[in-house]
Enzyme design. Sequence first.
Site, short mmCIF file in Angstrom:
data_model
loop_
_atom_site.label_atom_id
_atom_site.label_comp_id
_atom_site.label_asym_id
_atom_site.label_seq_id
_atom_site.Cartn_x
_atom_site.Cartn_y
_atom_site.Cartn_z
N LYS A 87 0.86 -1.18 0.08
CA LYS A 87 0.06 0.06 -0.15
C LYS A 87 0.87 1.48 -0.03
O LYS A 87 1.62 1.62 1.07
CB LYS A 87 -1.00 0.07 1.37
CG LYS A 87 -2.03 0.84 1.31
CD LYS A 87 -3.11 0.44 2.41
CE LYS A 87 -4.20 1.50 2.49
NZ LYS A 87 -4.84 1.41 3.95
C1 E4P Z 1 -8.16 1.77 3.89
O1 E4P Z 1 -7.35 1.31 3.36
C2 E4P Z 1 -8.23 3.09 4.59
O2 E4P Z 1 -6.74 3.20 5.27
C3 E4P Z 1 -9.14 3.17 5.29
O3 E4P Z 1 -10.44 2.91 4.81
C4 E4P Z 1 -9.07 4.53 5.78
O4 E4P Z 1 -10.49 4.93 6.73
P1 E4P Z 1 -10.71 6.17 7.59
O5 E4P Z 1 -11.08 7.46 6.94
O6 E4P Z 1 -12.04 5.72 8.29
O7 E4P Z 1 -9.54 6.22 8.37
#
Ligand code: E4P
Length: 253
Positions: A87
């Site tokens: 990622k």
């Molecule tokens: C997923 O890959 C993201 O890191 C996550 O959905 C972020 O979510 P949030 O906006 O609730 O932190």
Amino acid sequence: MKFFIDTANLNEIREAYDLGVLDGVTTNPSLMAKEGIKGHDNVMAHYKAICDIVDGDISAEVIAVDYEGIIREGEILAELHPNIVVKVPMIREGVKAIKYFSDKGIKTNCTLIFNAGQALLAAKAGATYVSPFIGRLDDIGQDGMQLIEQIVQIFSNYGYPTEVLAASVRHTMHLLQCAEIGADVVTCPLSVITSLLNHPPPESWCGILLDAASRPTCINTSEMRCLILEESFQLVAFKTNRRFSATVRSKSN
Ligand code: E4P
């Protein structure tokens, strides 16, 4: 549409997988910290533990923001397990790193996507997934779902193989709208997935029931199923021993 769970909590991951509907997992540094996972070795062991539970793509996020650092961290992560997806943040160095990983056959998830141009860049660099953040856009008064629609349209126009992974999903309506639009994947907390199981809660009926003195009263709703409630009416119920009688009157009365 694929369901990913957005957590580093092993119990929640197991529960979602046992339900038989889980296709993968996304994590991020704050989700790891929430589980108290600190230090390089512990973090690596935790990713391996997730890979042992779920047979599907597992996103593991790099911390570095410089090109060399992203490559170094990403290669270590990719070696952990064939299901690891590196990622990478949507920044200039990240785009270059995605191109590098893509050329090497390493899967990537380009995270922190807030507009369609960023998604297009990531797709051109060869990202396996792009993660537009619906909830965080909604939080600042912008339409997160419109972004999903735009990206799905652009990728379809040119046949990009990059998958749209809707992230920062906060509730079931987000999930269902993503399904309508045609997002490839949704990642969300376990509660959003399990909420799909729910019937309308009986409490929502109870909430509008008033007793003879206009106080809310607890009604055995299974006994009231025969009553059809319309928005413009309120139900006034009177409790007589174990039986209920009810009248329906217009709210405007
Ligand atoms: C997923 O890959 C993201 O890191 C996550 O959905 C972020 O979510 P949030 O906006 O609730 O932190």
